[in-house]
Write a protein that holds these residues in place. Structure first.
Motif, mmCIF file in Angstrom:
data_model
loop_
_atom_site.group_PDB
_atom_site.id
_atom_site.type_symbol
_atom_site.label_atom_id
_atom_site.label_comp_id
_atom_site.label_asym_id
_atom_site.label_seq_id
_atom_site.Cartn_x
_atom_site.Cartn_y
_atom_site.Cartn_z
ATOM 1 N N HIS A 57 32.353 100.936 6.157
ATOM 2 C CA HIS A 57 33.866 100.967 6.189
ATOM 3 C C HIS A 57 34.389 99.467 6.082
ATOM 4 C CE1 HIS A 57 37.786 101.771 8.404
ATOM 5 N NE2 HIS A 57 37.575 100.657 8.496
ATOM 6 N N GLU A 58 33.771 98.513 6.573
ATOM 7 C CA GLU A 58 34.084 97.289 6.332
ATOM 8 C C GLU A 58 33.718 96.465 5.143
ATOM 9 O OE1 GLU A 58 36.112 96.177 8.597
ATOM 10 O OE2 GLU A 58 35.495 97.471 10.216
ATOM 11 N N TYR A 59 32.484 96.943 4.575
ATOM 12 C CA TYR A 59 32.303 96.553 3.207
ATOM 13 C C TYR A 59 33.500 97.063 2.215
ATOM 14 C CZ TYR A 59 29.357 96.463 -1.054
ATOM 15 O OH TYR A 59 29.213 96.250 -2.366
ATOM 16 N N ALA A 60 33.612 98.365 2.541
ATOM 17 C CA ALA A 60 34.708 98.809 1.449
ATOM 18 C C ALA A 60 35.985 97.994 1.583
ATOM 19 C CB ALA A 60 35.400 100.267 1.792
ATOM 20 N N HIS A 61 36.299 97.594 2.777
ATOM 21 C CA HIS A 61 37.598 96.606 2.842
ATOM 22 C C HIS A 61 37.164 95.332 2.115
ATOM 23 C CE1 HIS A 61 40.085 98.774 5.524
ATOM 24 N NE2 HIS A 61 39.275 98.670 6.291
ATOM 25 N N ALA A 62 36.110 94.891 2.066
ATOM 26 C CA ALA A 62 35.823 93.504 1.593
ATOM 27 C C ALA A 62 35.541 93.486 0.082
ATOM 28 C CB ALA A 62 34.167 92.919 2.246
ATOM 29 N N ARG A 63 34.969 94.776 -0.345
ATOM 30 C CA ARG A 63 34.606 94.678 -1.758
ATOM 31 C C ARG A 63 36.011 95.068 -2.449
ATOM 32 N NH1 ARG A 63 31.450 93.248 -5.578
ATOM 33 N NH2 ARG A 63 29.590 93.764 -4.178
ATOM 34 N N THR A 64 36.802 95.955 -1.984
ATOM 35 C CA THR A 64 38.043 95.903 -2.502
ATOM 36 C C THR A 64 38.866 94.784 -2.592
ATOM 37 O OG1 THR A 64 38.027 98.269 -1.530
ATOM 38 C CG2 THR A 64 39.985 97.451 -2.622
ATOM 39 N N ALA A 65 39.018 93.924 -1.515
ATOM 40 C CA ALA A 65 39.798 92.598 -1.372
ATOM 41 C C ALA A 65 39.148 91.718 -2.550
ATOM 42 C CB ALA A 65 39.532 92.071 -0.044
ATOM 43 N N LEU A 66 37.822 91.796 -2.706
ATOM 44 C CA LEU A 66 37.282 90.731 -3.633
ATOM 45 C C LEU A 66 37.721 91.183 -4.981
ATOM 46 C CD1 LEU A 66 35.067 88.837 -4.732
ATOM 47 C CD2 LEU A 66 33.450 90.448 -4.733
ATOM 48 N N HIS A 67 37.903 92.427 -5.342
ATOM 49 C CA HIS A 67 38.168 92.875 -6.831
ATOM 50 C C HIS A 67 39.625 92.676 -6.749
ATOM 51 C CE1 HIS A 67 34.434 94.445 -8.151
ATOM 52 N NE2 HIS A 67 34.334 95.067 -7.115
ATOM 53 N N GLY A 68 40.173 92.737 -5.847
ATOM 54 C CA GLY A 68 41.915 92.371 -5.634
ATOM 55 C C GLY A 68 42.368 90.924 -5.810
ATOM 56 N N GLY A 69 41.444 90.122 -5.705
ATOM 57 C CA GLY A 69 41.754 88.531 -5.844
ATOM 58 C C GLY A 69 41.083 87.707 -4.957
ATOM 59 N N ASP A 70 40.689 88.250 -3.612
ATOM 60 C CA ASP A 70 40.152 87.409 -2.618
ATOM 61 C C ASP A 70 38.716 86.747 -2.846
ATOM 62 O OD1 ASP A 70 39.515 85.830 -0.272
ATOM 63 O OD2 ASP A 70 39.965 87.475 1.197
ATOM 64 N N ILE A 71 38.526 85.852 -3.407
ATOM 65 C CA ILE A 71 37.142 85.383 -3.975
ATOM 66 C C ILE A 71 36.376 84.767 -2.782
ATOM 67 C CG2 ILE A 71 37.895 85.125 -6.328
ATOM 68 C CD1 ILE A 71 37.962 82.032 -6.015
ATOM 69 N N SER A 72 37.193 84.714 -1.477
ATOM 70 C CA SER A 72 36.386 84.019 -0.495
ATOM 71 C C SER A 72 35.443 85.090 0.233
ATOM 72 C CB SER A 72 37.493 83.537 0.539
ATOM 73 O OG SER A 72 38.188 84.555 1.169
ATOM 74 N N ILE A 73 35.804 86.468 0.084
ATOM 75 C CA ILE A 73 34.864 87.312 0.782
ATOM 76 C C ILE A 73 33.443 87.080 0.749
ATOM 77 C CG2 ILE A 73 34.243 89.799 0.477
ATOM 78 C CD1 ILE A 73 36.756 89.405 1.902
ATOM 79 N N GLY A 74 33.014 86.761 -0.432
ATOM 80 C CA GLY A 74 31.369 86.513 -0.555
ATOM 81 C C GLY A 74 30.778 85.441 0.374
ATOM 82 N N GLU A 75 31.509 84.298 0.491
ATOM 83 C CA GLU A 75 30.869 83.269 1.036
ATOM 84 C C GLU A 75 31.163 83.513 2.556
ATOM 85 O OE1 GLU A 75 34.612 80.188 1.264
ATOM 86 O OE2 GLU A 75 33.476 80.615 -0.904
ATOM 87 N N ARG A 116 44.720 87.240 2.602
ATOM 88 C CA ARG A 116 45.751 88.112 1.843
ATOM 89 C C ARG A 116 46.630 87.455 0.873
ATOM 90 N NH1 ARG A 116 45.931 93.824 2.448
ATOM 91 N NH2 ARG A 116 44.940 94.493 4.192
ATOM 92 N N HIS A 117 46.868 86.010 0.954
ATOM 93 C CA HIS A 117 47.647 85.578 -0.022
ATOM 94 C C HIS A 117 46.987 85.161 -1.476
ATOM 95 C CE1 HIS A 117 44.934 82.245 1.644
ATOM 96 N NE2 HIS A 117 45.094 81.772 0.451
ATOM 97 N N ARG A 118 45.605 85.611 -1.132
ATOM 98 C CA ARG A 118 44.788 85.456 -2.619
ATOM 99 C C ARG A 118 45.313 86.793 -3.467
ATOM 100 N NH1 ARG A 118 40.664 81.709 -2.911
ATOM 101 N NH2 ARG A 118 40.583 80.409 -1.088
ATOM 102 N N ILE A 119 45.687 87.984 -3.011
ATOM 103 C CA ILE A 119 45.816 89.125 -3.341
ATOM 104 C C ILE A 119 47.285 89.241 -3.826
ATOM 105 C CG2 ILE A 119 45.516 91.667 -3.129
ATOM 106 C CD1 ILE A 119 43.426 91.114 -1.023
ATOM 107 N N ARG A 120 47.505 89.570 -5.169
ATOM 108 C CA ARG A 120 48.588 89.887 -5.888
ATOM 109 C C ARG A 120 48.980 91.167 -6.107
ATOM 110 N NH1 ARG A 120 49.050 85.623 -3.694
ATOM 111 N NH2 ARG A 120 49.502 83.616 -4.942
ATOM 112 N N GLY A 121 49.929 91.629 -5.630
ATOM 113 C CA GLY A 121 50.452 93.018 -6.102
ATOM 114 C C GLY A 121 50.156 94.019 -4.874
#
Length: 265
Positions: A57-75, A116-121
Motif C-alpha cells: 500500500h505504502e509502496y504504491a503511494h511512493a512509486r506513484t509520487a516518484l513518477h509524479g515528480g517527487d524525486i526525494s522518495i528514493g532517498e 507534494r510541492h514537487r508534484i505538478r497537476g
C-alpha cells in the motif's frame, strides 16, 4: 547509468523479504495442517499477509509520487518496501495489527511523507492518494480469486476461512481509506480539486479524521451498515459470512481452537 546509491534506493529490503517468507511458511502450515494449533498458523498467515499488504500500500503511494515528480522518495527508503522506513511506524504498522487483533477491521495507516510541492497537476496528486487503497482492492481481488473463479475444490477448510477473513480486512481497509474524510486517502483524492479556501478550512481537522471515523463506527447502526456493505461486496466475490466468521475465530487462537463444522454439514 544509475549510480550504485540510486540503484540501491529501490532494492527490496530484507525486512520485507522476511515478511514474505513468514507468509509463505504459514500458508504451507495452514494448507498442510502442520501446526499443532491450526489457529496459530492462521494467525501468522493473516498478520504476515496483512503486513505485506501494508508495505505494498505504502509502496504504491511512493512509486506513484516518484513518477509524479517527487524525486526525494528514493532517498527516503520508501521504494525498498521496508516498513521500518515509514514516517509513522506506530500508526502504519503497530496500530493496524492491534486493530486486526481486537476488532477484525483493516485500519488504514498513513506512512510515507510525500513532498507534494514537487508534484505538478491535480490528476497526479489524486493518483498518488488513490494508489494505496487501489492496492488493497487489487489484493482483495487476488485473495478472493479462488472464490469467484469457483476454484475451491480440494482447498482445506482452514485455508479457505483464512482467505475469507483476509479478504474482509482488505475490503474494509479499501473502504475506510477511500472515505472522503480529512487525513484519509479518499480526501487526498478530492483535495486537489477543492478551492484553496476550503482546503485551509479543512486542514486543521486532518489529524482527527481517522479518530472520527472510528468514533462513528462505535455507533451500532453505523457499524451494522458498514459491515453489511462489506458482506455484500464479499458475497459478490464469492466469500460468505461463514468463511469470514470462522476465519476470524481461527485467527483468535488464544481463545482456543474452535470446533468448526464441516462445510457439508
Amino acid at each position: 547509468m544509475a549510480s550504485p546509491a540510486v540503484r540501491g534506493e529501490g532494492r527490496v529490503s530484507p525486512v520485507f523479504l522476511a515478511l514474505v517468507a513468514i507468509m509463505a511458511v504459514s500458508i504451507w502450515a495452514v494448507w498442510t495442517d502442520y501446526a499443532a494449533s491450526p489457529g496459530f498458523g492462521v494467525f501468522l498467515f493473516i498478520v504476515s499477509a496483512w503486513l505485506v499488504s501494508l508495505c505494498l500500500h505504502e509502496y504504491a503511494h511512493a512509486r506513484t509520487a516518484l513518477h509524479g515528480g517527487d524525486i526525494s522518495i528514493g532517498e527516503k527508503g520508501y521504494l525498498t518496501l521496508n516498513p521500518l522506513k515509514y514516517t509513522h511506524a506506530l500508526l502504519s504498522i503497530v496500530l493496524p495489527v492491534i486493530f486486526v487483533i481486537m476488532g477484525g477491521i483493516g485500519l488504514p495507516g498513513g506512512a510515507v511523507f510525500i513532498e507534494r510541492h514537487r508534484i505538478r497537476g491535480r490528476w497526479k496528486h489524486s493518483l498518488v492518494s488513490a494508489a494505496g487503497p487501489l492496492t488493497n482492492v487489487l489484493f482483495a481481488l487476488v485473495v478472493t480469486a479462488p472464490f469467484w473463479l469457483d476454484a475451491m475444490d480440494g482447498v482445506p477448510d482452514h485455508f479457505r476461512y483464512a482467505l475469507g477473513f483476509l479478504a474482509l480486512l482488505q475490503v474494509s481497509a479499501a473502504i475506510l481509506n477511500l472515505l472522503p474524510v480529512p487525513g484519509l486517502d479518499g480526501y487526498g483524492v478530492i483535495e486537489p480539486w477543492l478551492s484553496y479556501k476550503v482546503r485551509r478550512q479543512v486542514e486543521p481537522f486532518a489529524p482527527f479524521g481517522l479518530l472520527a471515523v472510528f468514533g462513528f463506527l462505535w455507533i451500532p447502526e453505523v457499524n451494522h451498515a458498514f459491515f453489511d456493505m462489506i458482506d455484500a461486496i464479499l458475497r459478490a466475490l464469492g466469500v460468505t459470512p461463514w468463511d469470514t466468521y470462522w476465519g476470524q475465530e481461527l485467527f483468535r487462537f488464544w481463545q482456543g481452537t474452535p470446533d468448526i463444522p464441516s462445510l457439508g454439514a
